[in-house]
Scaffold this motif. Structure first.
Motif, PDB file in Angstrom:
ATOM      1  N   LYS A   5       0.832  -1.212   0.000  1.00 63.36           N
ATOM      2  CA  LYS A   5       0.000   0.000   0.000  1.00 63.36           C
ATOM      3  C   LYS A   5       0.862   1.256   0.000  1.00 63.36           C
ATOM      4  O   LYS A   5       0.509   2.267  -0.629  1.00 63.36           O
ATOM      5  CB  LYS A   5      -0.929  -0.019   1.207  1.00 63.36           C
ATOM      6  N   ALA A   6       1.992   1.201   0.702  1.00 64.41           N
ATOM      7  CA  ALA A   6       2.896   2.355   0.698  1.00 64.41           C
ATOM      8  C   ALA A   6       3.454   2.584  -0.705  1.00 64.41           C
ATOM      9  O   ALA A   6       3.525   3.724  -1.186  1.00 64.41           O
ATOM     10  CB  ALA A   6       4.027   2.127   1.695  1.00 64.41           C
ATOM     11  N   TYR A   7       3.834   1.511  -1.372  1.00 62.79           N
ATOM     12  CA  TYR A   7       4.395   1.637  -2.717  1.00 62.79           C
ATOM     13  C   TYR A   7       3.351   2.143  -3.704  1.00 62.79           C
ATOM     14  O   TYR A   7       3.660   2.935  -4.614  1.00 62.79           O
ATOM     15  CB  TYR A   7       4.941   0.282  -3.164  1.00 62.79           C
ATOM     16  N   LEU A   8       2.108   1.711  -3.534  1.00 61.89           N
ATOM     17  CA  LEU A   8       1.050   2.125  -4.453  1.00 61.89           C
ATOM     18  C   LEU A   8       0.583   3.559  -4.196  1.00 61.89           C
ATOM     19  O   LEU A   8      -0.154   4.125  -5.007  1.00 61.89           O
ATOM     20  CB  LEU A   8      -0.132   1.158  -4.351  1.00 61.89           C
ATOM     21  N   ASP A   9       1.004   4.135  -3.079  1.00 59.96           N
ATOM     22  CA  ASP A   9       0.756   5.552  -2.803  1.00 59.96           C
ATOM     23  C   ASP A   9       1.799   6.349  -3.590  1.00 59.96           C
ATOM     24  O   ASP A   9       2.955   6.460  -3.182  1.00 59.96           O
ATOM     25  CB  ASP A   9       0.881   5.811  -1.302  1.00 59.96           C
ATOM     26  N   LYS A  10       1.390   6.871  -4.735  1.00 60.29           N
ATOM     27  CA  LYS A  10       2.340   7.495  -5.650  1.00 60.29           C
ATOM     28  C   LYS A  10       3.115   8.621  -4.985  1.00 60.29           C
ATOM     29  O   LYS A  10       4.328   8.767  -5.184  1.00 60.29           O
ATOM     30  CB  LYS A  10       1.605   8.016  -6.882  1.00 60.29           C
ATOM     31  N   GLU A  11       2.430   9.423  -4.199  1.00 65.62           N
ATOM     32  CA  GLU A  11       3.093  10.553  -3.549  1.00 65.62           C
ATOM     33  C   GLU A  11       4.188  10.067  -2.605  1.00 65.62           C
ATOM     34  O   GLU A  11       5.312  10.590  -2.609  1.00 65.62           O
ATOM     35  CB  GLU A  11       2.064  11.383  -2.778  1.00 65.62           C
ATOM     36  N   LEU A  12       3.867   9.049  -1.806  1.00 63.79           N
ATOM     37  CA  LEU A  12       4.854   8.515  -0.870  1.00 63.79           C
ATOM     38  C   LEU A  12       5.985   7.819  -1.624  1.00 63.79           C
ATOM     39  O   LEU A  12       7.160   7.951  -1.261  1.00 63.79           O
ATOM     40  CB  LEU A  12       4.174   7.532   0.096  1.00 63.79           C
ATOM     41  N   ARG A  13       5.622   7.087  -2.678  1.00 57.99           N
ATOM     42  CA  ARG A  13       6.631   6.372  -3.465  1.00 57.99           C
ATOM     43  C   ARG A  13       7.651   7.336  -4.056  1.00 57.99           C
ATOM     44  O   ARG A  13       8.859   7.097  -4.022  1.00 57.99           O
ATOM     45  CB  ARG A  13       5.940   5.572  -4.571  1.00 57.99           C
ATOM     46  N   GLU A  14       7.157   8.445  -4.588  1.00 57.48           N
ATOM     47  CA  GLU A  14       8.069   9.404  -5.209  1.00 57.48           C
ATOM     48  C   GLU A  14       8.851  10.187  -4.164  1.00 57.48           C
ATOM     49  O   GLU A  14      10.033  10.498  -4.361  1.00 57.48           O
ATOM     50  CB  GLU A  14       7.280  10.348  -6.113  1.00 57.48           C
ATOM     51  N   LYS A  15       8.209  10.486  -3.050  1.00 56.37           N
ATOM     52  CA  LYS A  15       8.895  11.222  -1.991  1.00 56.37           C
ATOM     53  C   LYS A  15      10.082  10.427  -1.445  1.00 56.37           C
ATOM     54  O   LYS A  15      11.179  10.971  -1.253  1.00 56.37           O
ATOM     55  CB  LYS A  15       7.909  11.531  -0.865  1.00 56.37           C
ATOM     56  N   LEU A  16       9.850   9.142  -1.200  1.00 50.50           N
ATOM     57  CA  LEU A  16      10.901   8.303  -0.617  1.00 50.50           C
ATOM     58  C   LEU A  16      11.736   7.599  -1.681  1.00 50.50           C
ATOM     59  O   LEU A  16      12.660   6.860  -1.345  1.00 50.50           O
ATOM     60  CB  LEU A  16      10.278   7.263   0.325  1.00 50.50           C
ATOM     61  N   GLN A  17      11.405   7.854  -2.947  1.00 48.98           N
ATOM     62  CA  GLN A  17      12.128   7.260  -4.075  1.00 48.98           C
ATOM     63  C   GLN A  17      12.224   5.733  -3.925  1.00 48.98           C
ATOM     64  O   GLN A  17      13.297   5.136  -3.935  1.00 48.98           O
ATOM     65  CB  GLN A  17      13.518   7.885  -4.213  1.00 48.98           C
ATOM     66  N   ILE A  18      11.041   5.134  -3.787  1.00 47.04           N
ATOM     67  CA  ILE A  18      10.952   3.674  -3.645  1.00 47.04           C
ATOM     68  C   ILE A  18      10.925   3.044  -5.031  1.00 47.04           C
ATOM     69  O   ILE A  18      10.156   3.462  -5.904  1.00 47.04           O
ATOM     70  CB  ILE A  18       9.684   3.268  -2.871  1.00 47.04           C
ATOM     71  N   GLN A  19      11.750   2.061  -5.230  1.00 49.75           N
ATOM     72  CA  GLN A  19      11.758   1.309  -6.480  1.00 49.75           C
ATOM     73  C   GLN A  19      11.665  -0.187  -6.177  1.00 49.75           C
ATOM     74  O   GLN A  19      11.927  -0.629  -5.053  1.00 49.75           O
ATOM     75  CB  GLN A  19      13.046   1.579  -7.272  1.00 49.75           C
ATOM     76  N   LEU A  20      11.299  -0.925  -7.208  1.00 50.25           N
ATOM     77  CA  LEU A  20      11.342  -2.388  -7.132  1.00 50.25           C
ATOM     78  C   LEU A  20      12.490  -2.888  -8.000  1.00 50.25           C
ATOM     79  O   LEU A  20      12.774  -2.325  -9.062  1.00 50.25           O
ATOM     80  CB  LEU A  20      10.030  -3.008  -7.617  1.00 50.25           C
ATOM     81  N   ASP A  21      13.116  -3.935  -7.538  1.00 52.87           N
ATOM     82  CA  ASP A  21      14.217  -4.558  -8.281  1.00 52.87           C
ATOM     83  C   ASP A  21      13.609  -5.502  -9.323  1.00 52.87           C
ATOM     84  O   ASP A  21      13.651  -6.727  -9.192  1.00 52.87           O
ATOM     85  CB  ASP A  21      15.128  -5.309  -7.306  1.00 52.87           C
ATOM     86  N   HIS A  22      13.053  -4.905 -10.383  1.00 51.98           N
ATOM     87  CA  HIS A  22      12.286  -5.671 -11.361  1.00 51.98           C
ATOM     88  C   HIS A  22      13.107  -6.761 -12.040  1.00 51.98           C
ATOM     89  O   HIS A  22      12.584  -7.830 -12.361  1.00 51.98           O
ATOM     90  CB  HIS A  22      11.714  -4.725 -12.430  1.00 51.98           C
TER      91      HIS A  22
END
Length: 756
Positions: free
Chosen positions: A209-226
């Motif tokens: 849910k945190a990752y799907l929160d676009k604002e939080l994802r971009e703020k914390l620069q969360i990525q997945l190791d695709h």
């Protein structure tokens, strides 16, 4: 290996120094500046080594493997929760949970929230293997540009409805997995604190849910190791992976490679129902095994019993199970008795299901049972099922306060008398010696399972069975013979650890229960331990069924039936005995061989009448008839031809230089009976053979009087024949001979006309 002078604990021991969190203390922070470094950029420095965190409440086999992989790459993880009661949900393996891991880490990272360059790596502790050093891992991470990086997988779990909210990806795995992640301490702490989570809530859903929160994802620069450059989750990706041998400065090692992304990950996570695949990979990766050094982890955590006095050795309950008709049971039981281990440290448990074997087991118990610390026998007439008997043996192990439980089926032949000691010294919770059928790939372990829990062949199964690869192998199924450390039996009650499960066979049920508990089962072929008896053709409805086992169980057959001095005749420089010219005399069969041959034909009882008319022969006529029974009549012809090839042919080639016919041909193989009141002698004749063998099956001067063979051309007779000794002589031309008169008793001989 533990030093001989070190006090030995017979429970599973940990030989690694583990950094366990105790309150707010972190053992690796020896100096204040190490815990609060002053840095101005995000470069990795010696002083600025990342911290690796994991959560583990108990020292499971998976956790010990995790620590060993960390040790290989110079990593000393911080372990959260060790010794505490697990609070993250009752069945996290099959359901949601794990929030407690977040809360533990959140508390532990408080001291690092002002350290913008501190890199934190979090991994699960029971189903993860580390595959790189920290420098490699951090360099890979820096290349992503992320502040927080999670592993990715191919399934949206635990809430599949969120799948549509995930950003699309062009390549690799799309969905977040919470078992592996890393990032900078402040950003990770912000992520952990962005909302509260209960201990039993699901950690993966929290991060999803945190990752799907676009604002939080971009703020914390969360990525997945695709592309699984750092984090490889196995679920849904097993077919994308292969083991690749890589040459390094120090040694060759097996690396895990994702063939779709062309990446070699730094961590591998056996998420979901991929634990068995992780176990299989773990036999090789993290520098566990390579073709040059072999098994590098085999000596890890081993103990040395060499200098331990007999009265200080662990006590063992040896449980023997006779559940099916078993050839050579006498020899199998004697090999158990001859184990190099003091009998006064062994409690013996015997379960015999078959009345057929009652006398054999009774004889063993009466002769040797008193040598053991105690003995418990469950007889066939007691009617106890295999499942119940095996569970009773586990209970007896606990009642006797034994240190080990050693289960041995009647099919398991322990040729190596040091087997019990060697397995103890391996110091694993559950370990089996590799045993296989002679010349077959059938063994006492499976390298892989089908989805419904039955046999599947692993990529390395044949290499292990045939000892092309030697080592200690984590496998999903063992049977027939294995050693269990009693700490395991004390840890779980019989509701969780028993031989009963649905309608499964006892061994399959037990292994399934072990797998559910996360207990590793190892099979060792570091040494030659023994072999499995092959019971497939063992027919207890016939007389002396063991005699027929020459092909299926040749080693035990030879041990019982071949004369102990047989091989001496083949030694270089040995001068064979010649009682007459070109008549050679060899020891070949034991007394038991001879007695069993007589028992076989007498039980059949249909002796020929000694006349010239013989419907058993092509043409129906025998010029020089005897009272006999052919091996074809008793179903022993194929076995006898095998005997000729394996034991007679080498002797033939040894004495008749230049002659060889492989395999030997023989159409006439028969036991002859001479009696004064039937046929006491045989007139002079040539044999229809290139050479003839004549084995004395009973004792001249004791079982009969008179008899023997006279070679007329040489006027030479062999009268004092020896039981189990074979005469070999030419048949067609030079050795015209006759059977001498038997004056009393019964004389038996085994005849073959070889290469007619």
């Amino acid at each position: 290996m533990i030093n001989k002078n070190t006090a030995i604990s017979f429970s599973i021991s940990i030989l690694l120094i583990i950094q366990v969190v105790n309150g707010d203390e972190f053992p690796q922070c020896d100096k204040e500046e190490d815990c609060n470094p002053k840095v101005t950029d995000r470069e990795i420095t010696f002083k600025h080594v990342p911290l690796v965190f994991t959560v583990a409440t108990e020292e499971t086999d998976g956790f010990l493997r995790y620590l060993k992989s960390a040790e290989e790459y110079g990593i000393n993880p911080v372990v959260l929760g060790m010794g505490e009661e697990w609070k993250g949900g009752a069945d996290i393996q099959n359901s949601v949970g794990g929030g407690w891991k977040i809360n533990l880490l959140k508390k532990s990272l408080q001291r690092y929230k002002e350290q913008p360059n501190r890199i934190i790596i979090f991994t699960d502790g029971y189903d993860v293997i580390i595959l790189d050093d920290l420098t490699t891992i951090v360099n890979k991470f820096l290349a992503t540009g992320a502040k927080i990086l999670f592993g990715a997988e191919g399934f949206c779990w635990p809430d599949k409805s969120l799948e549509k909210l995930y950003p699309e990806v062009k390549q690799g795995k799309r969905f977040l997995n919470s078992g592996l992640y890393m990032g900078y301490a402040p950003e990770i702490l912000q992520l952990l604190e962005h909302q509260s989570i209960g201990d039993e809530d699901d950690d993966q859903l929290f991060f999803t849910k945190a990752y799907l929160d676009k604002e939080l994802r971009e703020k914390l620069q969360i990525q997945l190791d695709h592309d699984s450059s750092i984090f490889q989750n196995l679920n849904g990706a097993i077919n994308e992976l292969k083991l690749v041998e890589v040459e390094t400065k120090e040694r060759n090692e097996f690396r895990l490679k994702n063939v779709l992304t062309n990446k070699s990950p730094s961590f591998v996570h056996g998420n979901g129902f991929t634990k068995l695949k992780l176990n299989s990979l773990g036999n090789y990766i993290a520098r566990a095994w390579n073709p040059v050094d072999g098994c590098r982890h085999c000596k890890w955590r081993t103990i040395d019993l060499t200098d331990v006095p007999d009265n200080k050795l662990p006590t063992v309950l040896v449980a023997v199970f006779v559940e099916i008709p078993t050839p050579f049971l006498e020899e199998q039981l004697m090999k158990i008795y001859k184990l190099d281990y003091p009998k006064n440290r062994i409690h013996l448990f015997l379960h015999n299901k078959l009345k057929y074997h009652a006398d054999t087991v009774k004889g063993f118990v009466e002769k040797y049972g008193g040598d053991y610390l105690s003995i418990k026998e469950i007889k066939a007439e007691d009617g106890t099922s295999e499942w119940n008997a095996r569970d009773l043996s586990l209970e007896l192990t606990l009642r006797k306060k034994c240190d080990y439980y050693f289960s041995i089926d009647s099919l398991a032949v322990l040729d190596n008398p040091k087997t019990l000691r060697l397995l103890q010294e391996q110091n694993r919770t559950v370990v089996a010696p590799l045993l296989a059928r002679y010349g077959k790939s059938w063994s006492n372990f499976w390298g892989a399972l089908t989805t419904d829990g039955f046999y599947a062949r692993s990529h390395d199964y044949l290499d292990i069975v045939y000892n092309t690869k030697r080592g200690l192998w984590n496998v999903p199924y063992i049977s027939n013979c294995y050693l269990i450390n009693s700490t395991l039996l004390n840890r779980y009650d019989k509701q969780k650890l028993s031989y009963v499960r649905d309608n499964l066979d006892a061994d399959m049920a037990f292994c399934a229960n072990l797998r559910d508990l996360g207990i590793f089962m190892y099979v060792s072929n570091r040494f030659d331990f023994g072999h499995l008896i092959n019971p497939d053709t063992y027919d207890i409805t016939i007389a002396v069924p063991d005699l027929y086992q020459i092909q299926d169980n040749p080693t035990l057959w030879e041990e019982r039936y071949i004369h102990p001095n047989y091989s001496n005749s083949l030694q270089p420089g040995n001068t064979p005995v010649q009682p007459c010219p070109d008549v050679y005399w060899f020891p070949i069969g034991t007394e038991r061989f001879c007695n069993n041959m007589i028992q076989m034909v007498e039980s059949f009882g249909q002796w020929s009448d000694g006349s010239n008319q013989d419907p058993r022969l092509e043409g129906g006529y025998e010029a020089v008839p005897t009272r006999d029974i052919h091996m074809k009549q008793v179903g022993f012809d194929e076995q006898w031809l095998f005997f000729l090839k394996k034991y007679v042919l080498p002797l033939t080639e040894h004495v008749f230089t230049g002659y060889s016919h492989d395999p030997p041909r023989s159409l006439m193989n028969f036991v002859v009976r001479y009696r004064p009141d039937e046929q006491p002698s045989l007139r002079p004749h040539h044999d229809s053979s290139t050479y003839t063998i004549n084995i004395a099956l009973n004792r001249a001067g004791i079982d009969y009087e008179g008899g023997g063979c006279r070679f007329i051309r040489y006027n030479c007779s062999v009268k004092a024949t020896k039981m189990g000794w074979m005469l070999m002589h030419p048949g067609k031309l030079t050795h015209y001979h006759e059977g001498l008169l038997v004056t009393n008793g019964t004389r038996y001989i085994m005849i073959s006309f070889v290469d007619p």
